[in-house]
Design a protein around this motif. Sequence first.
Motif, PDB file in Angstrom:
ATOM      1  N   GLU A 105       0.866  -1.251   0.044  1.00  7.75           N
ATOM      2  CA  GLU A 105      -0.017  -0.016   0.003  1.00  7.75           C
ATOM      3  C   GLU A 105       0.932   1.359  -0.021  1.00  7.75           C
ATOM      4  O   GLU A 105       1.778   1.322   0.735  1.00  7.75           O
ATOM      5  N   ARG A 106       0.538   2.059  -0.685  1.00  5.86           N
ATOM      6  CA  ARG A 106       1.465   3.180  -1.117  1.00  5.86           C
ATOM      7  C   ARG A 106       0.678   4.655  -0.753  1.00  5.86           C
ATOM      8  O   ARG A 106      -0.495   4.587  -1.166  1.00  5.86           O
ATOM      9  N   VAL A 107       1.117   5.803  -0.454  1.00  5.04           N
ATOM     10  CA  VAL A 107       0.698   6.996  -0.359  1.00  5.04           C
ATOM     11  C   VAL A 107       0.816   7.841  -1.690  1.00  5.04           C
ATOM     12  O   VAL A 107       2.019   7.806  -2.051  1.00  5.04           O
ATOM     13  N   THR A 108      -0.198   8.132  -2.256  1.00  2.00           N
ATOM     14  CA  THR A 108      -0.265   9.069  -3.649  1.00  2.00           C
ATOM     15  C   THR A 108       0.494  10.247  -3.446  1.00  2.00           C
ATOM     16  O   THR A 108       0.268  10.735  -2.462  1.00  2.00           O
ATOM     17  N   MET A 111      -2.359  12.494  -2.070  1.00  2.00           N
ATOM     18  CA  MET A 111      -2.465  12.398  -0.893  1.00  2.00           C
ATOM     19  C   MET A 111      -1.541  13.225   0.209  1.00  2.00           C
ATOM     20  O   MET A 111      -1.938  13.864   1.219  1.00  2.00           O
ATOM     21  N   ARG A 112      -0.308  13.046  -0.446  1.00  2.00           N
ATOM     22  CA  ARG A 112       0.828  14.011   0.323  1.00  2.00           C
ATOM     23  C   ARG A 112       0.337  15.372   0.224  1.00  2.00           C
ATOM     24  O   ARG A 112       0.706  16.183   1.166  1.00  2.00           O
ATOM     25  N   VAL A 125      -3.170   8.847   6.949  1.00  2.00           N
ATOM     26  CA  VAL A 125      -3.398   8.234   5.634  1.00  2.00           C
ATOM     27  C   VAL A 125      -3.580   6.738   6.391  1.00  2.00           C
ATOM     28  O   VAL A 125      -2.417   6.282   6.888  1.00  2.00           O
ATOM     29  N   LEU A 133       0.073   5.031   6.844  1.00  2.00           N
ATOM     30  CA  LEU A 133       0.959   5.030   5.899  1.00  2.00           C
ATOM     31  C   LEU A 133       1.667   6.453   5.968  1.00  2.00           C
ATOM     32  O   LEU A 133       2.793   6.717   5.322  1.00  2.00           O
ATOM     33  N   ALA A 134       0.853   7.421   6.502  1.00  2.00           N
ATOM     34  CA  ALA A 134       1.451   8.803   6.414  1.00  2.00           C
ATOM     35  C   ALA A 134       0.606   9.621   7.604  1.00  2.00           C
ATOM     36  O   ALA A 134      -0.529   9.340   7.646  1.00  2.00           O
ATOM     37  N   PRO A 256      -5.989   3.107   0.200  1.00  2.00           N
ATOM     38  CA  PRO A 256      -5.756   4.061   1.282  1.00  2.00           C
ATOM     39  C   PRO A 256      -6.770   5.356   1.439  1.00  2.00           C
ATOM     40  O   PRO A 256      -7.142   5.552   0.542  1.00  2.00           O
ATOM     41  N   VAL A 258      -7.916   9.028   3.712  1.00  2.00           N
ATOM     42  CA  VAL A 258      -7.499  10.106   4.533  1.00  2.00           C
ATOM     43  C   VAL A 258      -8.474  10.279   5.589  1.00  2.00           C
ATOM     44  O   VAL A 258      -9.750  10.340   5.593  1.00  2.00           O
TER      45      VAL A 258
END
Length: 303
Positions: A105-108, A111-112, A125, A133-134, A256, A258
């Motif tokens: 799973e990654r933060v796009t 999203m950042r 996130v 994740l963040a 993911p 938010v």
Amino acid sequence: MDGKTRLGDFLQARRSQLRPEDVGAPTYGERRRVPGLRREELALLAGVSTSYYTRLEQGQSLSASPDVLDAIAGALRLDESERRYLHDLARVGRQRARGRRPAPERVTEAMRQLLDVLGDVPAIVLGGRSDVLAWNRLGHALFAGHLAPGAPDLPAQRPNMARLVFLDCHVRDLYADWPSKARAVVGNLRLVAARQPQDAALHALLGELSAKSAEFASMWADHRIQACTVADYEMRHPLVGPLTVVQQTLSSGPGPVVVVATTETGSPSRAALALLAQATSEATTRAGLSSDAARTRPRAGRD
């Protein structure tokens, strides 16, 4: 546990939670050996035969049509989230379950950017298994300020909100009504488990929580479903004291999500959040100054 067992367990649990008087079923003053509706009573309400419903509950039949599932959902008084969960269980029960390695799973980037824009709003996130994740600076300070700020960036140290809520005393103490938060966590995990029945990492998490927390095990066995996209929570923060936040889940589809925490304009909670933002900003500034001083401090020369 396969799809057939999960479907049967869910039907049996929810049937036992319905009383005859809830659905207008006559009891004729008799004493019942077990709580809840009998299978024949539930089958009558759903408009199916008792033998068919019994096979469905025992996992011996997985051919229920969407219309039949909707009829059973209506008889069980399920809400929309629970109805979708029932359909998910029936669908995966017809598939061949097979463990597999979950996709990372990654933060796009989007999203950042959102986390940066929400600088004055706590935001984190979360992945499908509730892995953090963040988070932005205020999200870290509100939800898990006792953890290292960079923990979400390290897969081996990445926090998991379900673990934190059940196994971390700091996070547990954050919530004045901890059982409500805990039930929301369990309800969300149950929805995810129905959608991702082959996720080995998720099942490992569920097993760990069941083994380490009797409260989690009890809530999981209750088979309650709760899709909490918006919920109010009274929090007791160790730095700024009590505040009430609205936790909202922002999702654009699978993947993911938010989660943001907002407060009412002009309220003491808004003031407490502003104070937390100020405190964390000052702490970040002090840390930066200390780091700069350490880098520029002259080294002692050799004689």
